[in-house]
Design a protein around this motif. Structure first.
Motif, mmCIF file in Angstrom:
data_model
loop_
_atom_site.group_PDB
_atom_site.id
_atom_site.type_symbol
_atom_site.label_atom_id
_atom_site.label_comp_id
_atom_site.label_asym_id
_atom_site.label_seq_id
_atom_site.Cartn_x
_atom_site.Cartn_y
_atom_site.Cartn_z
ATOM 1 N N LYS A 79 0.848 -1.201 0.000
ATOM 2 C CA LYS A 79 0.000 0.000 0.000
ATOM 3 C C LYS A 79 0.881 1.248 0.000
ATOM 4 C CE LYS A 79 -3.845 -2.057 2.513
ATOM 5 N NZ LYS A 79 -4.661 -1.987 3.725
ATOM 6 N N ASP A 80 0.382 2.309 -0.620
ATOM 7 C CA ASP A 80 1.111 3.584 -0.606
ATOM 8 C C ASP A 80 1.208 4.121 0.823
ATOM 9 O OD1 ASP A 80 1.471 3.607 -3.349
ATOM 10 O OD2 ASP A 80 -0.330 4.802 -3.732
ATOM 11 N N PRO A 81 2.297 4.819 1.140
ATOM 12 C CA PRO A 81 2.414 5.382 2.489
ATOM 13 C C PRO A 81 1.377 6.481 2.726
ATOM 14 C CG PRO A 81 4.271 6.059 1.112
ATOM 15 C CD PRO A 81 3.454 5.095 0.311
ATOM 16 N N ASN A 82 0.900 6.562 3.946
ATOM 17 C CA ASN A 82 0.009 7.645 4.392
ATOM 18 C C ASN A 82 0.772 8.452 5.421
ATOM 19 O OD1 ASN A 82 -2.474 6.998 2.974
ATOM 20 N ND2 ASN A 82 -2.506 5.172 4.252
ATOM 21 N N ILE A 83 1.021 9.712 5.099
ATOM 22 C CA ILE A 83 1.803 10.564 5.976
ATOM 23 C C ILE A 83 0.982 11.794 6.339
ATOM 24 C CG2 ILE A 83 3.947 11.904 6.214
ATOM 25 C CD1 ILE A 83 4.390 8.856 5.854
ATOM 26 N N ALA A 84 0.968 12.106 7.630
ATOM 27 C CA ALA A 84 0.328 13.331 8.111
ATOM 28 C C ALA A 84 1.344 14.070 8.977
ATOM 29 C CB ALA A 84 -0.921 13.007 8.925
ATOM 30 N N ILE A 85 1.283 15.390 8.921
ATOM 31 C CA ILE A 85 2.147 16.216 9.763
ATOM 32 C C ILE A 85 1.243 17.213 10.466
ATOM 33 C CG2 ILE A 85 4.073 17.831 9.835
ATOM 34 C CD1 ILE A 85 5.086 16.491 7.218
ATOM 35 N N VAL A 86 1.353 17.239 11.794
ATOM 36 C CA VAL A 86 0.564 18.167 12.600
ATOM 37 C C VAL A 86 1.535 19.134 13.269
ATOM 38 C CG1 VAL A 86 -1.087 18.409 14.482
ATOM 39 C CG2 VAL A 86 -1.206 16.401 12.969
ATOM 40 N N PHE A 87 1.329 20.420 12.996
ATOM 41 C CA PHE A 87 2.204 21.468 13.524
ATOM 42 C C PHE A 87 1.569 22.129 14.743
ATOM 43 C CE2 PHE A 87 2.954 21.294 8.917
ATOM 44 C CZ PHE A 87 4.329 21.133 8.874
ATOM 45 N N HIS A 88 2.378 22.327 15.767
ATOM 46 C CA HIS A 88 1.977 23.129 16.920
ATOM 47 C C HIS A 88 3.240 23.673 17.570
ATOM 48 C CE1 HIS A 88 3.018 19.959 19.888
ATOM 49 N NE2 HIS A 88 2.612 19.147 18.918
ATOM 50 N N GLY A 89 3.096 24.676 18.395
ATOM 51 C CA GLY A 89 4.267 25.277 19.035
ATOM 52 C C GLY A 89 4.958 26.267 18.107
ATOM 53 N N THR A 126 -0.671 14.908 4.273
ATOM 54 C CA THR A 126 -1.657 15.739 4.955
ATOM 55 C C THR A 126 -0.916 16.679 5.902
ATOM 56 O OG1 THR A 126 -3.296 13.981 4.842
ATOM 57 C CG2 THR A 126 -3.658 15.695 6.496
ATOM 58 N N LEU A 127 -1.180 17.981 5.779
ATOM 59 C CA LEU A 127 -0.509 18.985 6.604
ATOM 60 C C LEU A 127 -1.565 19.746 7.410
ATOM 61 C CD1 LEU A 127 1.850 20.360 3.807
ATOM 62 C CD2 LEU A 127 2.468 18.744 5.613
ATOM 63 N N GLU A 128 -1.423 19.744 8.737
ATOM 64 C CA GLU A 128 -2.387 20.413 9.609
ATOM 65 C C GLU A 128 -1.665 21.287 10.621
ATOM 66 O OE1 GLU A 128 -5.684 16.792 9.546
ATOM 67 O OE2 GLU A 128 -4.654 17.256 11.428
ATOM 68 N N VAL A 129 -2.309 22.397 10.975
ATOM 69 C CA VAL A 129 -1.768 23.290 12.000
ATOM 70 C C VAL A 129 -2.825 23.504 13.072
ATOM 71 C CG1 VAL A 129 -2.424 25.433 10.781
ATOM 72 C CG2 VAL A 129 -0.569 25.477 12.470
ATOM 73 N N CYS A 130 -2.382 23.523 14.303
ATOM 74 C CA CYS A 130 -3.262 23.698 15.458
ATOM 75 C C CYS A 130 -3.627 25.175 15.641
ATOM 76 C CB CYS A 130 -2.543 23.172 16.692
ATOM 77 S SG CYS A 130 -3.413 23.446 18.238
ATOM 78 N N ARG A 131 -4.927 25.452 15.692
ATOM 79 C CA ARG A 131 -5.382 26.835 15.903
ATOM 80 C C ARG A 131 -4.996 27.345 17.291
ATOM 81 N NH1 ARG A 131 -10.360 25.411 12.594
ATOM 82 N NH2 ARG A 131 -10.090 26.655 10.706
ATOM 83 N N TYR A 132 -4.988 26.475 18.302
ATOM 84 C CA TYR A 132 -4.541 26.904 19.638
ATOM 85 C C TYR A 132 -3.096 27.392 19.569
ATOM 86 C CZ TYR A 132 -8.559 25.086 22.237
ATOM 87 O OH TYR A 132 -9.817 24.870 22.749
ATOM 88 N N ALA A 133 -2.278 26.680 18.820
ATOM 89 C CA ALA A 133 -0.875 27.084 18.686
ATOM 90 C C ALA A 133 -0.763 28.409 17.947
ATOM 91 C CB ALA A 133 -0.082 26.006 17.960
ATOM 92 N N LEU A 134 -1.570 28.587 16.901
ATOM 93 C CA LEU A 134 -1.549 29.859 16.167
ATOM 94 C C LEU A 134 -1.869 31.018 17.106
ATOM 95 C CD1 LEU A 134 -3.364 28.864 12.831
ATOM 96 C CD2 LEU A 134 -0.915 29.299 13.160
ATOM 97 N N LYS A 135 -2.922 30.858 17.899
ATOM 98 C CA LYS A 135 -3.299 31.918 18.861
ATOM 99 C C LYS A 135 -2.194 32.132 19.878
ATOM 100 C CE LYS A 135 -8.274 31.232 18.520
ATOM 101 N NZ LYS A 135 -9.467 30.680 19.162
ATOM 102 N N GLY A 136 -1.689 31.047 20.420
ATOM 103 C CA GLY A 136 -0.653 31.137 21.450
ATOM 104 C C GLY A 136 0.636 31.780 20.962
ATOM 105 N N MET A 137 0.949 31.578 19.704
ATOM 106 C CA MET A 137 2.188 32.131 19.134
ATOM 107 C C MET A 137 1.939 33.469 18.443
ATOM 108 S SD MET A 137 4.289 29.886 20.193
ATOM 109 C CE MET A 137 5.770 30.492 19.464
ATOM 110 N N GLY A 138 0.704 33.953 18.474
ATOM 111 C CA GLY A 138 0.387 35.250 17.873
ATOM 112 C C GLY A 138 0.448 35.265 16.358
ATOM 113 N N VAL A 139 0.085 34.155 15.722
ATOM 114 C CA VAL A 139 0.126 34.049 14.260
ATOM 115 C C VAL A 139 -1.306 34.127 13.733
ATOM 116 C CG1 VAL A 139 0.765 32.603 12.291
ATOM 117 C CG2 VAL A 139 2.232 32.662 14.327
ATOM 118 N N ASP A 140 -1.530 35.031 12.796
ATOM 119 C CA ASP A 140 -2.834 35.187 12.172
ATOM 120 C C ASP A 140 -3.079 34.017 11.222
ATOM 121 O OD1 ASP A 140 -5.122 35.953 10.779
ATOM 122 O OD2 ASP A 140 -4.324 37.911 10.168
ATOM 123 N N GLU A 141 -4.158 33.293 11.432
ATOM 124 C CA GLU A 141 -4.484 32.133 10.599
ATOM 125 C C GLU A 141 -4.553 32.492 9.117
ATOM 126 O OE1 GLU A 141 -8.216 29.108 9.947
ATOM 127 O OE2 GLU A 141 -7.796 29.718 12.005
#
Length: 172
Positions: A79-89, A126-141
């Motif tokens: 099967k093809d690889p399934n890769i996800a990356i979740v960003f926070h901090g 699949t690339l995902e970013v945590c909204r809590y981290a965005l708020k905490g780091m002061g980054v505008d979504e």
């Protein structure tokens, strides 16, 4: 006819090393040492939990991540690889088009990083970013590059992938 044993014994190291060399070069190129790790593996599903926010560090790390799912041994699985990356901090700052807080050298690295992420997205990662981290780091979504999908809580994503059988790799 006399046998010259000295001549034979002098050639033994050469013969031995030639035999070892031939054995080593005859090993298939695909034998990268994953025989044990991939024994019986049919699918390669991994979620990378990334918080590392140093612009000088992320590029080498992400080249290794990219290499992991592009490795011929992984590609040859059933099967093809399934890769996800979740960003926070702190890494979430590197996902933004807002570059005000970075110097020129850092911006060069960030641009390379974002280019790698764009390619990974094309590869099906699949690339995902945590909204809590965005708020905490002061980054505008609104400034996050479009290849990254915001999720309310990155931990929910990581746990969800893990419950689906993905291996979790932390990159602090």
């Amino acid at each position: 006819m006399a046998v010259n044993y000295q001549s034979i014994f002098r050639r033994i190291p050469h013969i031995f090393f030639a035999t070892v060399y031939m054995a080593l070069v005859s090993v298939p190129a695909s034998a990268a040492g994953y025989e044990n790790a991939l024994k019986g593996v049919k699918n390669y599903d991994a979620v990378y939990e990334v918080s590392q926010g140093d612009p000088k560090v992320v590029n080498p790390v992400f080249l290794v991540i990219k290499n992991s799912y592009e490795a011929p041994e992984v590609k040859s699985l059933s099967k093809d690889p399934n890769i996800a990356i979740v960003f926070h901090g702190p890494v979430v700052k590197l996902l933004s088009t807002d570059s005000a807080s970075f110097n020129e050298a850092e911006l060069v690295e960030i641009k390379k990083f974002q280019t790698t992420l764009k390619q990974m997205k094309k590869d099906g990662v699949t690339l995902e970013v945590c909204r809590y981290a965005l708020k905490g780091m002061g980054v505008d979504e609104a400034t996050i590059i479009p290849e990254i999908d915001p999720v309310d809580n990155g931990f929910v994503s990581v746990i969800g992938y893990q419950m689906q059988g993905y291996a979790v790799i932390r990159i602090p």
